[in-house]
Design a protein around this motif. Structure first.
Motif, mmCIF file in Angstrom:
data_model
loop_
_atom_site.group_PDB
_atom_site.id
_atom_site.type_symbol
_atom_site.label_atom_id
_atom_site.label_comp_id
_atom_site.label_asym_id
_atom_site.label_seq_id
_atom_site.Cartn_x
_atom_site.Cartn_y
_atom_site.Cartn_z
ATOM 1 N N ILE A 1 3.035 2.080 -3.226
ATOM 2 C CA ILE A 1 1.935 2.962 -4.466
ATOM 3 C C ILE A 1 2.666 3.692 -4.510
ATOM 4 O O ILE A 1 3.154 4.769 -5.787
ATOM 5 N N VAL B 244 -7.655 -2.198 -6.169
ATOM 6 C CA VAL B 244 -7.450 -2.972 -7.479
ATOM 7 C C VAL B 244 -6.318 -4.067 -7.651
ATOM 8 O O VAL B 244 -6.751 -4.987 -8.015
ATOM 9 N N LEU B 245 -5.432 -3.509 -7.227
ATOM 10 C CA LEU B 245 -4.149 -4.600 -6.606
ATOM 11 C C LEU B 245 -4.441 -5.438 -5.668
ATOM 12 O O LEU B 245 -3.571 -6.285 -5.803
ATOM 13 N N ARG C 82 -7.910 3.665 -5.604
ATOM 14 C CA ARG C 82 -8.292 3.012 -6.292
ATOM 15 C C ARG C 82 -7.243 2.213 -6.343
ATOM 16 O O ARG C 82 -7.570 0.631 -7.075
ATOM 17 N N SER C 83 -5.771 2.490 -6.787
ATOM 18 C CA SER C 83 -4.933 1.571 -6.975
ATOM 19 C C SER C 83 -4.344 0.075 -6.107
ATOM 20 O O SER C 83 -4.717 -1.036 -6.497
ATOM 21 N N PHE C 84 -4.255 0.518 -4.723
ATOM 22 C CA PHE C 84 -4.662 -0.296 -4.235
ATOM 23 C C PHE C 84 -5.285 -1.774 -3.766
ATOM 24 O O PHE C 84 -5.202 -2.799 -3.771
ATOM 25 N N VAL D 256 4.980 5.083 -8.576
ATOM 26 C CA VAL D 256 3.899 5.249 -9.781
ATOM 27 C C VAL D 256 4.464 7.011 -9.621
ATOM 28 O O VAL D 256 4.080 7.673 -9.138
ATOM 29 N N CYS E 278 0.535 -1.224 0.169
ATOM 30 C CA CYS E 278 -0.186 0.435 -0.156
ATOM 31 C C CYS E 278 0.702 0.911 0.080
ATOM 32 O O CYS E 278 0.463 2.370 -0.819
ATOM 33 N N PHE F 177 -6.879 8.148 -6.453
ATOM 34 C CA PHE F 177 -5.782 7.815 -6.830
ATOM 35 C C PHE F 177 -5.051 6.394 -6.083
ATOM 36 O O PHE F 177 -5.263 4.981 -6.502
ATOM 37 N N TRP F 178 -4.086 6.512 -5.074
ATOM 38 C CA TRP F 178 -4.000 6.010 -4.129
ATOM 39 C C TRP F 178 -4.956 5.205 -3.648
ATOM 40 O O TRP F 178 -4.401 3.459 -3.575
#
Length: 259
Positions: free
Chosen positions: A14, A57-58, A53-55, A18, A11, A50-51
């Motif tokens: 990221i 999704v991953l 959402r990215s976590f 990124v 987490c 974005f942070w």
């Protein structure tokens, strides 16, 4: 290193790995220096979204966010939430975009989590409020008035009233330090609750949360300081509001696994 710790490392890696984050924060600082606070704040809020959402999704999970009747406008409030582990922070940072209010201004009151994870001060560079040093015998009212009350003139402040990460889905009793000062200065509370974060652990007790793959983040209600004649009643009302909403969510979690 346990499973939960591995997810925490992922987490918080990221924002550092990124390219969007260093670029976005650079623009944010430029806007801040040139007086374009609105755009600086909006970039920070988007990066938080974005942070999160990215976590998610991953890790193959989804968020069920319920804003209810929470009104993000205004200031001079504390936003409080339970604190299971460090994975909740991206949700809090993402709150402006989750509520579709891109210009919400939030600051954070905390020591340990800010010191451990340097990305939070970077993303919230405009007004970080460090932990208020407080003791029952010598309460630091001066620092609270000069730092916290100053920030509350322009934004709301988020904090964890339990005072620590609990590593359990149970909501622990609130610490009285900062909350006692909040009551003294007539600060209203917007109460939120997060449920399901221990699904990232390998603790057998929370295996059903791992199966559901849903994290719940909901608004519980507001506590108006003026409505309470004593600090004890004010604190108890906030605890009860959070715990009752948590029980409602746990029913949903169990039914989702059964299906």
């Amino acid at each position: 290193m346990g499973q939960l710790q591995l997810f925490v490392v992922l987490c918080y890696a990221i924002p550092f790995l990124v390219i969007l984050f260093p670029i976005g924060l650079s623009f944010s600082y430029v806007f801040k220096i040139t007086g374009l606070d609105k755009w600086s704040n909006r970039i920070n809020n988007y990066l938080g979204y974005f942070w999160y959402r990215s976590f998610f999704v991953l890790t193959g999970r989804k968020l069920q966010f319920e804003q209810g009747n929470w009104n993000p406008d205004g200031n001079n409030r504390f936003l409080i939430c339970n604190h299971t582990n460090a994975l909740e922070v991206p949700l809090i940072v993402a709150l402006p975009y989750l509520s579709k209010s891109k210009d919400v201004k939030l600051s954070y009151l905390g020591g340990d989590i800010i010191q451990r994870y340097k990305i939070i001060p970077l993303m919230m560079h405009k007004t970080i409020v460090e932990a208020v040093i407080y003791s029952e015998k010598k309460p630091n009212f001066r620092n609270f008035k000069t730092d916290v009350l100053r920030v509350l003139k322009t934004r709301s402040i988020f904090l964890y009233p339990e005072g620590e990460r609990t590593f359990t889905e149970e909501i622990k009793p609130f610490q009285t330090g900062v909350m006692k000062i909040a009551y003294k200065f007539n600060i209203d509370l917007d109460v939120f609750v997060v449920s399901g974060m221990m699904g990232y652990s390998n603790v057998q007790e929370y295996s059903q949360l791992k199966k559901s793959k849903t994290v719940y983040f909901q608004f519980c209600g507001s506590i108006k300081a003026k409505d309470y004649d004593s600090f004890e009643a004010y604190l108890s009302a906030a605890e009860t509001l959070m715990k009752e909403k948590k029980k409602e969510i746990e029913v949903l979690e169990k039914s989702a696994v059964i299906k």
